[in-house]
Design a protein around this motif. Structure first.
Motif, PDB file in Angstrom:
ATOM      1  N   ARG A  20       1.952   0.361 -12.862  1.00 58.43           N
ATOM      2  CA  ARG A  20       1.568   1.696 -13.329  1.00 58.43           C
ATOM      3  C   ARG A  20       1.892   2.770 -12.300  1.00 58.43           C
ATOM      4  O   ARG A  20       2.194   3.915 -12.654  1.00 58.43           O
ATOM      5  CB  ARG A  20       0.080   1.719 -13.670  1.00 58.43           C
ATOM      6  CG  ARG A  20      -0.275   0.965 -14.939  1.00 58.43           C
ATOM      7  CD  ARG A  20      -1.704   1.232 -15.368  1.00 58.43           C
ATOM      8  NE  ARG A  20      -2.675   0.724 -14.406  1.00 58.43           N
ATOM      9  CZ  ARG A  20      -3.164  -0.527 -14.428  1.00 58.43           C
ATOM     10  NH1 ARG A  20      -2.749  -1.373 -15.356  1.00 58.43           N
ATOM     11  NH2 ARG A  20      -4.051  -0.919 -13.546  1.00 58.43           N
ATOM     12  N   SER A  21       1.836   2.409 -11.010  1.00 60.34           N
ATOM     13  CA  SER A  21       2.114   3.407  -9.970  1.00 60.34           C
ATOM     14  C   SER A  21       3.613   3.679  -9.845  1.00 60.34           C
ATOM     15  O   SER A  21       4.033   4.843  -9.764  1.00 60.34           O
ATOM     16  CB  SER A  21       1.533   2.944  -8.634  1.00 60.34           C
ATOM     17  OG  SER A  21       2.141   1.743  -8.207  1.00 60.34           O
ATOM     18  N   VAL A  53       2.322   1.747  -3.558  1.00 58.00           N
ATOM     19  CA  VAL A  53       1.380   2.284  -4.546  1.00 58.00           C
ATOM     20  C   VAL A  53       1.057   3.740  -4.241  1.00 58.00           C
ATOM     21  O   VAL A  53       1.109   4.611  -5.133  1.00 58.00           O
ATOM     22  CB  VAL A  53       0.091   1.426  -4.567  1.00 58.00           C
ATOM     23  CG1 VAL A  53      -0.966   2.086  -5.454  1.00 58.00           C
ATOM     24  CG2 VAL A  53       0.390   0.022  -5.059  1.00 58.00           C
ATOM     25  N   GLY A  85      -0.495  -5.132 -12.332  1.00 59.36           N
ATOM     26  CA  GLY A  85      -0.593  -3.997 -13.237  1.00 59.36           C
ATOM     27  C   GLY A  85      -0.755  -2.682 -12.496  1.00 59.36           C
ATOM     28  O   GLY A  85      -0.178  -1.654 -12.885  1.00 59.36           O
ATOM     29  N   VAL A  86      -1.527  -2.692 -11.408  1.00 57.55           N
ATOM     30  CA  VAL A  86      -1.695  -1.484 -10.591  1.00 57.55           C
ATOM     31  C   VAL A  86      -0.358  -1.048 -10.011  1.00 57.55           C
ATOM     32  O   VAL A  86       0.007   0.140 -10.028  1.00 57.55           O
ATOM     33  CB  VAL A  86      -2.717  -1.732  -9.459  1.00 57.55           C
ATOM     34  CG1 VAL A  86      -2.756  -0.545  -8.503  1.00 57.55           C
ATOM     35  CG2 VAL A  86      -4.101  -1.991 -10.037  1.00 57.55           C
ATOM     36  N   ILE A  87       0.412  -2.016  -9.497  1.00 61.05           N
ATOM     37  CA  ILE A  87       1.725  -1.704  -8.923  1.00 61.05           C
ATOM     38  C   ILE A  87       2.670  -1.177 -10.003  1.00 61.05           C
ATOM     39  O   ILE A  87       3.388  -0.189  -9.786  1.00 61.05           O
ATOM     40  CB  ILE A  87       2.317  -2.954  -8.251  1.00 61.05           C
ATOM     41  CG1 ILE A  87       1.444  -3.386  -7.062  1.00 61.05           C
ATOM     42  CG2 ILE A  87       3.750  -2.700  -7.798  1.00 61.05           C
ATOM     43  CD1 ILE A  87       1.871  -4.696  -6.427  1.00 61.05           C
ATOM     44  N   SER A  98       0.844  -1.209   0.000  1.00 60.24           N
ATOM     45  CA  SER A  98       0.000   0.000   0.000  1.00 60.24           C
ATOM     46  C   SER A  98       0.873   1.250   0.000  1.00 60.24           C
ATOM     47  O   SER A  98       0.598   2.220  -0.725  1.00 60.24           O
ATOM     48  CB  SER A  98      -0.921   0.010   1.227  1.00 60.24           C
ATOM     49  OG  SER A  98      -1.762  -1.122   1.228  1.00 60.24           O
ATOM     50  N   THR A 135       2.685   6.974  -6.363  1.00 60.64           N
ATOM     51  CA  THR A 135       1.678   7.769  -7.083  1.00 60.64           C
ATOM     52  C   THR A 135       1.797   9.235  -6.719  1.00 60.64           C
ATOM     53  O   THR A 135       1.735  10.122  -7.591  1.00 60.64           O
ATOM     54  CB  THR A 135       0.260   7.261  -6.764  1.00 60.64           C
ATOM     55  OG1 THR A 135       0.152   5.886  -7.147  1.00 60.64           O
ATOM     56  CG2 THR A 135      -0.785   8.073  -7.515  1.00 60.64           C
ATOM     57  N   LEU A 176      -3.637  -6.818  -9.961  1.00 57.04           N
ATOM     58  CA  LEU A 176      -2.892  -6.133  -8.905  1.00 57.04           C
ATOM     59  C   LEU A 176      -1.482  -5.792  -9.352  1.00 57.04           C
ATOM     60  O   LEU A 176      -0.967  -4.695  -9.061  1.00 57.04           O
ATOM     61  CB  LEU A 176      -2.856  -7.018  -7.658  1.00 57.04           C
ATOM     62  CG  LEU A 176      -2.029  -6.480  -6.472  1.00 57.04           C
ATOM     63  CD1 LEU A 176      -2.591  -5.153  -5.994  1.00 57.04           C
ATOM     64  CD2 LEU A 176      -1.989  -7.504  -5.343  1.00 57.04           C
TER      65      LEU A 176
END
Length: 464
Positions: free
Chosen positions: A269-270, A181, A265-267, A178, A185, A263
């Motif tokens: 991109r951030s 990310v 992909g989220v990491i 958390s 960001t 998940l």
């Protein structure tokens, strides 16, 4: 009912306060309060006691023959020519011939049976065998005797690992990811400047330190003066996805990989917002020139973080180093080799992707005793004059294998999923045919020399 929820909320607050105050904050500042060291020392004493109990019990029972140090069977290390020559020496009729003989077939039959029983590739994709049981059920394959006291200790260990360590480690993993990310960001919103780079490095390294604490990781770094520098390429042997956590716990790296969804992909991109990682689309991964160009552009900028690459392309069980793909050695730049060696006594770090998915693997890691490993930074290496990419890759691989105490193998780790290439078969055929041709050449030379020796005296006597 409301009272139960209040009690649960208070317990959760206490739990979170303990985790943040005693683990997360010290990890963020790179400080250790010594809990992990005490835990490892107690664990070592417990495992030593368990080993003595097992050995005492095994003396009272019939034992099976111990396995060879080199595997199930003893293999000859001689070359093809030496071993076939030994076979031919046992048949005097064949000593003078360079032709194929029936006894040559015994060599190929022997090698074929040896590789069916135990080849050098397959055993690198199974968990490393332990000298003594480490009180984990998953490694209790060859240790049958368990005393009453040992059973009680094992049951206590199950409770500690699943009821105390697992919730703690999941909490730390959630906090670490958390923070990664959210932190990256927010840092990504800043304009490009030195302050942004410093904050990005700080966020990355604190996240990986928290995740390392979540695995009860004890990492010993050697030769820190050789740590990878900006604008270089860090290459290391590959055992597990947590290799990244182990290395990034001591420094920041630019990651290279394929774009994922979910998940992961989220990491991705951030973190790419705050740091220039190199992510490829699936279509780009097949274009070697496009990949090489992007990597060259990255290392050309000496202000960017060193690229972290695992040239084996797959996870190996930490007993050996397999063939390095030549791609990362073709783009130029300075190579910083790193050797990673895990201690299997505390937990098996190897990820057998054919047997466990990522979630199952992480669950096994979080229910192991601990992750203990050594990391060696080797002196930087560059490509020498007249040296091609394959030779350079082999030289770096040999250095890593030697430092980490690993077996240096020339086999491609891709054989884990693919069939043996025809070129490997043809190479063995060429070796045998060249041996036959050389045998004929030697025979022809000897027969010509013998004929000349017989003719020379006759010519001399005629002259007189």
């Amino acid at each position: 009912m409301e009272g139960a929820w209040e009690i649960a909320f208070v317990l959760f607050q206490v739990w979170l306060s303990i985790v943040v105050g005693l683990i997360v904050l010290p990890a963020m500042f790179g400080v250790s309060l010594g809990f992990t060291d005490i835990y490892i020392k107690v664990l070592v004493k417990t495992l030593e006691w368990a080993t003595l109990r097992i050995q005492r019990g095994q003396k009272e029972q019939p034992t099976l023959p111990s396995q060879s140090a080199n595997g199930i069977i003893e293999k000859d290390d001689g070359s093809m020519e030496e071993e076939i020559g030994e076979l031919r020496r046992s048949h005097p009729k064949n000593l003078a011939g360079g032709d194929f003989t029936m006894c040559d077939a015994f060599y190929f039959c022997k090698k074929g049976i040896e590789n069916i029983v135990e080849d050098q590739v397959t055993q690198r994709f199974t968990s490393e065998e332990l000298a003594s049981w480490n009180l984990l059920t998953r490694t209790n394959n060859n240790f049958r005797y368990i005393s009453v006291r040992l059973t009680i200790i094992w049951g206590l260990g199950v409770f500690i690992r699943y009821c105390i360590l697992l919730p703690l480690r999941i909490t730390l993993a959630v906090i670490g990811l958390s923070w990664l990310v959210i932190g990256t960001t927010l840092v990504g919103l800043l304009p490009s400047c030195n302050a942004k780079n410093w904050l990005s490095d700080l966020v990355h390294i604190t996240c990986y330190r928290i995740c390392a604490r979540g695995l009860s990781a004890t990492i010993r770094y050697h030769n820190k003066e050789n740590r990878p520098k900006k604008g270089g390429i860090c290459v290391a042997n590959h055992t597990s996805p947590i290799d990244i956590v182990i290395l990034a716990n001591d420094g920041c790296y630019a990651m290279v990989g394929q774009v994922h969804g979910g998940l992961m992909g989220v990491i991705q991109r951030s973190i790419v917002r705050s740091c220039p990682h190199v992510w490829f689309e699936r279509s780009e991964m097949k274009d070697r020139h496009a990949v090489a160009k992007r990597l060259k552009d990255h290392i050309a900028d000496k202000t960017k973080l060193p690229i972290l690459i695992f040239p084996e392309g797959t996870c190996i069980n930490n007993t050996s180093v397999m063939m390095f793909k030549k791609g990362s050695f073709e783009i130029g730049g300075t190579i910083y080799p790193v050797a990673i060696k895990y201690d299997p006594q505390f937990g098996d770090a190897f990820w057998n992707s054919a047997k466990y998915n990522m979630v199952s693997y992480l669950l096994r890691m979080m229910t192991s005793w601990a992750i203990v490993c050594n990391v060696w930074y080797l002196p930087p290496m560059t490509r020498q004059d007249g040296e091609d990419a394959v030779q350079f890759a082999n030289r770096v691989k040999s250095a890593i294998a030697h430092q980490g105490g690993l077996v240096d193998l020339s086999w491609d780790g891709g054989l884990k999923r693919e069939k043996v290439k025809e070129s490997f078969k043809e190479e063995q055929q060429k070796m045998y045919s060249s041996m036959i041709v050389e045998g004929w050449s030697r025979l022809s030379f000897l027969s010509v020399s013998s004929r000349d020796d017989h003719q020379a005296p006759a010519k001399g006597s005629g002259g007189l």
